[in-house]
Design a protein around this motif. Sequence first.
Motif, PDB file in Angstrom:
ATOM      1  N   LEU A   3      -2.187   4.025  -8.269  1.00  0.00           N
ATOM      2  CA  LEU A   3      -2.621   2.942  -7.303  1.00  0.00           C
ATOM      3  C   LEU A   3      -3.970   3.510  -6.641  1.00  0.00           C
ATOM      4  O   LEU A   3      -4.598   2.413  -6.539  1.00  0.00           O
ATOM      5  CB  LEU A   3      -1.762   2.604  -6.292  1.00  0.00           C
ATOM      6  CG  LEU A   3      -1.657   1.833  -5.200  1.00  0.00           C
ATOM      7  CD1 LEU A   3      -1.989   0.237  -5.630  1.00  0.00           C
ATOM      8  CD2 LEU A   3      -0.546   1.628  -4.112  1.00  0.00           C
ATOM      9  N   GLU A   4      -4.250   4.555  -6.760  1.00  0.00           N
ATOM     10  CA  GLU A   4      -5.375   5.109  -5.915  1.00  0.00           C
ATOM     11  C   GLU A   4      -6.505   4.632  -7.076  1.00  0.00           C
ATOM     12  O   GLU A   4      -7.335   4.353  -6.504  1.00  0.00           O
ATOM     13  CB  GLU A   4      -5.354   6.558  -5.672  1.00  0.00           C
ATOM     14  CG  GLU A   4      -6.732   6.853  -4.854  1.00  0.00           C
ATOM     15  CD  GLU A   4      -6.447   8.370  -4.508  1.00  0.00           C
ATOM     16  OE1 GLU A   4      -7.520   9.225  -4.528  1.00  0.00           O
ATOM     17  OE2 GLU A   4      -5.280   8.900  -3.932  1.00  0.00           O
ATOM     18  N   SER A   5      -6.222   4.976  -8.366  1.00  0.00           N
ATOM     19  CA  SER A   5      -7.105   4.680  -9.014  1.00  0.00           C
ATOM     20  C   SER A   5      -7.656   3.224  -9.370  1.00  0.00           C
ATOM     21  O   SER A   5      -8.753   2.867  -9.642  1.00  0.00           O
ATOM     22  CB  SER A   5      -6.778   5.202 -10.630  1.00  0.00           C
ATOM     23  OG  SER A   5      -6.741   6.519 -10.648  1.00  0.00           O
ATOM     24  N   ALA A  10     -11.225  -1.392  -8.007  1.00  0.00           N
ATOM     25  CA  ALA A  10     -11.441  -2.620  -7.451  1.00  0.00           C
ATOM     26  C   ALA A  10     -12.757  -2.481  -6.359  1.00  0.00           C
ATOM     27  O   ALA A  10     -13.346  -3.569  -6.354  1.00  0.00           O
ATOM     28  CB  ALA A  10     -10.074  -3.133  -6.907  1.00  0.00           C
ATOM     29  N   SER A  11     -12.768  -1.523  -5.690  1.00  0.00           N
ATOM     30  CA  SER A  11     -13.647  -1.349  -4.800  1.00  0.00           C
ATOM     31  C   SER A  11     -15.108  -1.002  -5.361  1.00  0.00           C
ATOM     32  O   SER A  11     -15.926  -1.932  -4.958  1.00  0.00           O
ATOM     33  CB  SER A  11     -13.518  -0.132  -4.037  1.00  0.00           C
ATOM     34  OG  SER A  11     -12.333  -0.110  -3.393  1.00  0.00           O
TER      35      SER A  11
END
Length: 90
Positions: A3-5, A10-11
Motif C-alpha cells: 500500500l505504501e508503494s 499515486a503521489s
Amino acid sequence: MALESITAVASALTAVVGLFVAHLAYRGYRRNDSRTMRALAFGVVCIAVVPYAIRYLVDPLLGLTDAQSLLAITLSHAVGLAAIYRTFDR
C-alpha cells in the motif's frame, strides 16, 4: 505491491500531472500576460507539487515530525486554494 508503494506512485503521478497543468497555465500567462493564469499556475503547484516535495524530499532531509509535515502540506493546500480563489474573484 504494498500500500505504501501504491501511495508513493499515486503521489508522484499527481505531482507530475500537476506540474504539467501548471506549465500549461504558465504558458497561458506568458502568451497573454494574464495575471489570472499566473495565479492559477501558482495555485496548482501549491496544491499538487509542493505537498509531494514536502513529503518525499523535505521530510526525509529535515526529519520533520508527522505534525510538522501535515501542517506544511495543509498550509500549502490553503495557499494554493487561496491563489486559485483569487483568480475567480475578479
